[in-house]
Design a protein around this motif. Structure first.
Motif, PDB file in Angstrom:
ATOM      1  N   ARG A 110       0.683  -1.046  -0.204  1.00  0.00           N
ATOM      2  CA  ARG A 110       0.083  -0.067   0.097  1.00  0.00           C
ATOM      3  C   ARG A 110       0.820   1.141   0.054  1.00  0.00           C
ATOM      4  N   GLU A 111       1.984   1.158   0.797  1.00  0.00           N
ATOM      5  CA  GLU A 111       2.719   2.506   0.796  1.00  0.00           C
ATOM      6  C   GLU A 111       3.396   2.595  -0.471  1.00  0.00           C
ATOM      7  N   GLY A 116       4.048   6.001  -4.912  1.00  0.00           N
ATOM      8  CA  GLY A 116       4.194   6.099  -6.579  1.00  0.00           C
ATOM      9  C   GLY A 116       5.372   5.690  -7.004  1.00  0.00           C
ATOM     10  N   TYR A 117       6.510   5.107  -6.351  1.00  0.00           N
ATOM     11  CA  TYR A 117       7.426   4.560  -7.034  1.00  0.00           C
ATOM     12  C   TYR A 117       8.336   3.496  -5.974  1.00  0.00           C
ATOM     13  N   PRO A 125      10.485  -4.963  -4.172  1.00  0.00           N
ATOM     14  CA  PRO A 125      10.541  -3.768  -3.929  1.00  0.00           C
ATOM     15  C   PRO A 125      11.232  -3.699  -2.793  1.00  0.00           C
ATOM     16  N   LEU A 126      11.894  -2.658  -2.484  1.00  0.00           N
ATOM     17  CA  LEU A 126      12.709  -2.298  -1.437  1.00  0.00           C
ATOM     18  C   LEU A 126      11.858  -1.784  -0.299  1.00  0.00           C
ATOM     19  N   TYR A 127      12.028  -1.927   0.993  1.00  0.00           N
ATOM     20  CA  TYR A 127      11.086  -1.543   1.947  1.00  0.00           C
ATOM     21  C   TYR A 127      11.019  -0.090   2.116  1.00  0.00           C
TER      22      TYR A 127
END
Ligand code: GLU
Length: 283
Positions: A110-111, A116-117, A125-127
């Motif tokens: 969600r974050e 948006g990136y 994806p990186l935290y």
């Protein structure tokens, strides 16, 4: 007599059956040690009880013995050494290098969507740092309420301690400036199992005095993080050799789920260890 300088290890996780790719890696590791008068260790990386089984562990011993490998005993089973990993983590926590992360996978997704990136590393994806930014009151109240949490490395703080000019050496790919930003604030203590692959492997390689780590190129990026952990924990830095992965005729990476190429099925269908060693390029 002084201990031989070369110590290698093959460190499978008993989450399935070994296949030809594992045989290649194990044979490469063993022959590297043998050619240099070094030692070859086997380590069972079974920290995750949700994925590892004793049957798979027994299968690993059987497969490697069939292949003609010999290793030192006793074999280190990581599941017996959780206290070691906890002690290593506690040292990092005391220095303020870890923070609790209460996020679920969905919170993270969600974050990422909201921002948006999403910078990506080899593990996805990186935290995005949600829990790094919690106020200490918020953090304390969630901890006091017993909310389940992982512990993540605060990479920014870690690099302030280590400096950002760490180097490691890969026999296949040459000298590598460490790029731990490819993994970001990695989880060092998982919510479910109380430790992590990254922490346990770095601890054990140091504890067992491994001088040369030979493993698949799928772990190449992880080594950038491992180098930072070695610097933080005061561990020696082994030399690495990340070898290419074996692929099938279609060019796909061999996977534990493909039953046809497991060592067990090869053995049962009449392949001899000699055939397989020859096919993989070993005497
Ligand atoms: N246990 C890991 C695996 O089976 C390998 C660990 C390593 O060689 O560093 O993928």
């Amino acid at each position: 007599m002084p201990a031989p300088a070369i110590v290698t290890r093959f460190a499978p996780s008993p989450t399935g059956s070994l296949h030809k790719g594992h045989a290649y890696s194990a044979l490469l590791t063993d022959s590297f040690a043998r050619e240099r008068g070094g030692r070859f260790l086997l380590r069972i990386e079974d920290i995750d009880p949700t994925r590892c089984t004793v049957e798979n562990t027994a299968g690993i011993f059987q497969d490697l013995a069939w292949l003609g490998l010999e290793w030192e005993t006793p074999v280190r089973h990581q599941s017996n050494h959780r206290d070691d990993f906890t002690a290593a983590t506690a040292g990092l926590a005391t220095r303020g290098l870890l923070y609790p992360c209460f996020c679920t996978r969905n919170d993270i997704l969600r974050e990422i969507e909201r921002a948006g990136y999403a910078p990506h590393g080899s593990e996805g994806p990186l935290y995005p740092g949600i829990c790094r930014r919690l106020s200490s009151d918020e953090r304390d109240s969630r901890l006091a309420a017993g909310h389940p949490h992982a512990l993540r490395l605060d990479l920014g703080k870690a690099l302030q301690e280590t400096g950002s000019d760490l180097i490691w050496h890969d026999a296949f790919h040459g000298p590598q400036p460490a790029r731990p930003e490819l993994l970001g604030d990695a989880v060092l203590v998982r919510k479910d199992i109380g430790t992590s692959y990254h922490l346990a492997v770095v601890h054990d390689d140091a504890f067992q005095g491994i001088s040369d780590i030979i493993r698949g190129v799928d772990l190449f990026e992880a080594t950038h993080l491992h180098r930072v952990l070695q610097a933080l924990l005061g561990y020696p830095v082994p030399t690495y050799d990340h070898h290419p992965l074996l692929t099938d005729a279609q060019g796909n990476r061999l996977a534990k789920r493909d039953r046809a190429i497991t060592l067990k099925s090869l053995r049962e269908s009449g392949t001899t260890p000699k055939d397989l060693r020859k096919e993989l390029g070993f005497p």
